[in-house]
Design an enzyme around this catalytic site. Structure first.
Site, PDB file in Angstrom:
ATOM      1  N   GLN A   1      -4.088  -5.013   7.348  1.00 12.61           N
ATOM      2  CA  GLN A   1      -5.126  -5.527   6.653  1.00 12.61           C
ATOM      3  C   GLN A   1      -4.932  -7.199   7.371  1.00 12.61           C
ATOM      4  OE1 GLN A   1      -7.461  -5.115   4.644  1.00 12.61           O
ATOM      5  NE2 GLN A   1      -6.776  -3.228   3.454  1.00 12.61           N
TER       6      GLN A   1
ATOM      7  N   ASP B   1       3.747  -4.036   8.045  1.00 10.84           N
ATOM      8  CA  ASP B   1       2.264  -3.308   7.823  1.00 10.84           C
ATOM      9  C   ASP B   1       1.373  -4.470   7.965  1.00 10.84           C
ATOM     10  OD1 ASP B   1       0.130  -2.271   6.959  1.00 10.84           O
ATOM     11  OD2 ASP B   1       0.814  -1.634   5.353  1.00 10.84           O
TER      12      ASP B   1
ATOM     13  N   CYS C   1      -4.735   2.673  -3.608  1.00 15.61           N
ATOM     14  CA  CYS C   1      -3.577   3.024  -3.009  1.00 15.61           C
ATOM     15  C   CYS C   1      -2.344   2.222  -3.338  1.00 15.61           C
ATOM     16  CB  CYS C   1      -3.684   3.313  -1.525  1.00 15.61           C
ATOM     17  SG  CYS C   1      -4.755   4.405  -1.175  1.00 15.61           S
TER      18      CYS C   1
ATOM     19  N   HIS D   1       0.866  -1.185  -0.056  1.00 12.39           N
ATOM     20  CA  HIS D   1       0.179  -0.110  -0.002  1.00 12.39           C
ATOM     21  C   HIS D   1       0.845   1.131  -0.033  1.00 12.39           C
ATOM     22  CE1 HIS D   1      -2.706   3.151   1.875  1.00 12.39           C
ATOM     23  NE2 HIS D   1      -3.666   2.024   1.663  1.00 12.39           N
TER      24      HIS D   1
ATOM     25  N   LYS E   1     -10.113  -0.262  10.180  1.00 11.17           N
ATOM     26  CA  LYS E   1     -10.442  -1.618   9.483  1.00 11.17           C
ATOM     27  C   LYS E   1     -10.558  -2.742  10.373  1.00 11.17           C
ATOM     28  CE  LYS E   1      -7.047  -0.138   6.145  1.00 11.17           C
ATOM     29  NZ  LYS E   1      -7.883   0.479   4.805  1.00 11.17           N
TER      30      LYS E   1
HETATM   31  C1  LIG Z   1      -2.357  -2.728   3.565  1.00  9.80           C
HETATM   32  C2  LIG Z   1      -2.399  -1.482   4.119  1.00  9.80           C
HETATM   33  N1  LIG Z   1      -1.464  -0.597   4.565  1.00  9.80           N
HETATM   34  C3  LIG Z   1      -1.736   0.651   5.109  1.00  9.80           C
HETATM   35  C4  LIG Z   1      -2.928   1.205   4.848  1.00  9.80           C
HETATM   36  C5  LIG Z   1      -3.304   2.433   5.406  1.00  9.80           C
HETATM   37  O1  LIG Z   1      -4.259   2.867   6.382  1.00  9.80           O
HETATM   38  P1  LIG Z   1      -4.883   4.112   6.921  1.00  9.80           P
HETATM   39  O2  LIG Z   1      -5.167   4.819   5.782  1.00  9.80           O
HETATM   40  O3  LIG Z   1      -5.690   3.922   7.894  1.00  9.80           O
HETATM   41  O4  LIG Z   1      -3.528   4.677   7.348  1.00  9.80           O
HETATM   42  C6  LIG Z   1      -4.263   0.410   4.366  1.00  9.80           C
HETATM   43  C7  LIG Z   1      -5.417   0.905   4.258  1.00  9.80           C
HETATM   44  O5  LIG Z   1      -6.078   0.779   3.135  1.00  9.80           O
HETATM   45  C8  LIG Z   1      -3.889  -0.992   3.854  1.00  9.80           C
HETATM   46  O6  LIG Z   1      -4.782  -1.571   3.153  1.00  9.80           O
END
Ligand SMILES: Cc1ncc(COP(=O)(O)O)c(C=O)c1O
Lengths: 125, 411
Positions: free
Chosen positions: B204, B201, B369, B116, B227
């Protein structure tokens, strides 16, 4: 009411003015970064009027239909009149209501045509 | 159905919502809304300051969440839990605070092409800013990270070197839906270079799987409350205490400080050193209720339910669209969570999502993203349906049947 009206779908399935002009005075490309859509517009000008215009590219039904209708609309028009066109003119042509996200799709062709006219002006200067 | 739709007020309304965008943000159960409501209606005081009971209660509830999160992800101590705004801010905190002090020209920062943007751009910019090399692990055409040899054995010798300072990797991909074998990857990275700082990260992953930071043996792990049935506005950074203690603050101001003089300031201890200013108190309290909700339902049940729904949906999609359909990451050997991202020949993802939206079906269209991944896949954009514990087979059926209508409108 669905935004996928017959008129829009007709233009999407068989867009008018599709292609690249063999001889043109302006050639620009624009893109919508949120979905990767791209349009290339070529146009020809005589005596401050758009005499011919064509577009190619990839896009959703809304952006392709808008390109098809808008290129019809501006053909034969004064550059100045086209420069003055706004979001509302595009929406009137499409005859639908759009959410802000889809509005970006609908306005991509206008952005392209405006950019093309601007590029003409800078080469004439 | 795993969980009563009636737990989620937005689903019990008359508007007949079919919500298939839980990977973007999950819906919120009444219990979470109630916990936040209670803070605002019964004890909405600032924390760590007031000496009156209201503030003491707010502080206690806020700090209790830290302990709940620590237990939830297997942290050694609640002091290793830092509340941020979201996963993105958590990554940035590490990139700024740790990265700017430890990464130099000639060092290497390693990430992957499936990240992401939240776990990609901060590292890219850190590399650009410091002159470090930015190395991006590619994928195979199946969508697996290109770090396995023919026999499926991890092969990281080409990417991790003595110069590698930071390795940042997702636990679960938000587009492919694949669960990376992070524990094995971390072990393999450490075997080559034990000094590498590893950030996972888990945005998810935490909503769907049991995550244990000690078992994983990472150095940092990030996720977002929104999430995992929690509110927007709260993220978590977990970091190893010794690392956190040696890092400089990311933001300066109140709450993160012990002493301020005209000629110097003294920082508060970890974790407060990293929580400048009034935090999202209600949100953090809401996150505690969200974790309790997830534990009551059971993470194992959640992931099993999602996996079944996603498999069912993939099958129905293949039946309906044959070879016009392509589901990204489908042929990966890795386990999947409830994410199905796809393209259908002749249908633009925006149009698919637009037509479904007219039926109150919420899916996402675009790059999600993850533009480097889409570029790598050669896909301009994809449509994505994602499931959670409140999703049902009926949702999946309605989705596929309306998708068929969209197909006939568009082609
Ligand atoms: C794998 C992953 N990492 C990071 C994020 C970023 O999350 P946030 O927008 O809440 O910072 C997301 C959100 O879509 C994600 O799916």
């Amino acid at each position: 009411m669905s935004i996928y009206q017959e008129l829009i779908l007709d233009h999407y399935h068989s867009p008018h003015n599709s292609g690249v002009l063999q001889k043109y005075d302006a050639d620009v490309s624009v893109a919508n970064s949120s979905c990767g859509d791209k349009l290339r517009i070529t146009l020809k000008v005589r005596q401050e009027k758009i005499t011919d215009i064509a577009f190619t590219g990839e896009g959703c039904a809304i952006s392709i239909a808008a390109a098809s209708m808008l290129t019809d609309e501006v053909k034969g028009k004064d550059l100045e009149a086209v420069t003055g066109m706004t979001k509302d003119d595009v929406l009137k042509l499409l005859n639908i209501q759009l959410t802000p996200t889809r509005l970006r799709c609908a306005l991509l062709p206008l952005e392209g045509i405006s950019k093309a006219i601007l590029s003409l002006k800078s080469t004439m200067l | 159905m795993l969980q009563q739709k009636s737990d989620f007020p937005i689903l019990s309304q008359k508007n007949k919502l079919t919500y298939l965008d839980s990977a973007a943000t999950s819906l919120k159960p009444q219990a979470v809304i109630d916990a936040m409501d209670e803070y605002y209606t019964s004890y909405s005081a600032n924390i760590h300051r007031g000496l009156y009971p209201l503030s003491e209660r707010a502080s206690a509830e806020y700090e209790e969440t830290r302990q709940v999160i620590a237990d939830f992800i297997g942290a050694r101590s609640e002091d290793e839990i830092i509340f941020t705004r979201n996963a993105t801010e958590s990554v940035n905190l590490v990139a700024y605070s740790y990265g700017r002090e430890h990464v130099q020209k000639g060092d290497e920062i390693v990430t992957t092409v499936i990240e992401h943007h939240a776990n990609f751009v901060p590292w890219q910019q850190l590399a650009f800013g410091t002159g470090a090399d930015f190395k991006v692990i590619d994928i195979t055409d199946q969508g697996d990270l290109n770090i396995f040899d023919k026999n499926g054995k991890l092969q990281l010798q080409d990417v991790i070197t003595p110069k590698t300072k930071i390795f940042a990797c997702n636990y679960v991909s938000n587009v492919l839906g694949t669960v990376q074998p992070v524990k094995d990857i971390i072990k393999a990275v450490r075997a080559i270079n034990p000094e590498v700082i590893i950030l996972i990260d888990a945005a998810q992953a935490v909503p769907h799987l049991e995550v244990n930071v000690q078992d994983l043996d990472c150095d940092f792990l990030v996720f977002s409350a929104h999430k995992m049935c929690g509110p927007t506005g709260v993220g978590v950074l977990w970091g190893r205490q010794d690392l956190l203690e040696n890092m400089s603050p990311f933001l300066f101001g109140g709450d993160m400080i012990n002493e301020v003089h005209i000629d110097k300031s003294v920082w508060a201890t970890v974790p407060h050193k990293f929580e400048a200013g009034t935090p999202d108190i209600a949100g953090v309290i809401g996150l505690k209720a969200a974790v309790k909700y997830l534990q009551d339902v059971g993470l194992e049940k959640i992931s099993k339910h999602e996996d079944e729904l996603a498999s069912y949906t993939r099958e129905k999609l293949h039946e309906a669209f044959g070879n016009a359909l392509s589901i990204v990451g489908e042929y990966s050997r890795l386990p999947h969570v409830g994410v199905v991202a796809f393209t259908i020949r002749g249908c633009h993802p925006h149009d698919i999502a637009g037509i479904l939206a007219e039926e109150q079906i919420c899916i996402r269209a675009g790059f999600h993203c993850a533009m480097p991944l889409h570029t790598r896949l050669g896909a301009k954009a994809t449509s994505r349906a994602s499931f959670y514990m409140y999703s049902t087979k009926e949702d999946a059926d309605l989705f596929v049947s309306k998708l068929k209508n969209a197909y006939s409108v568009l082609t």
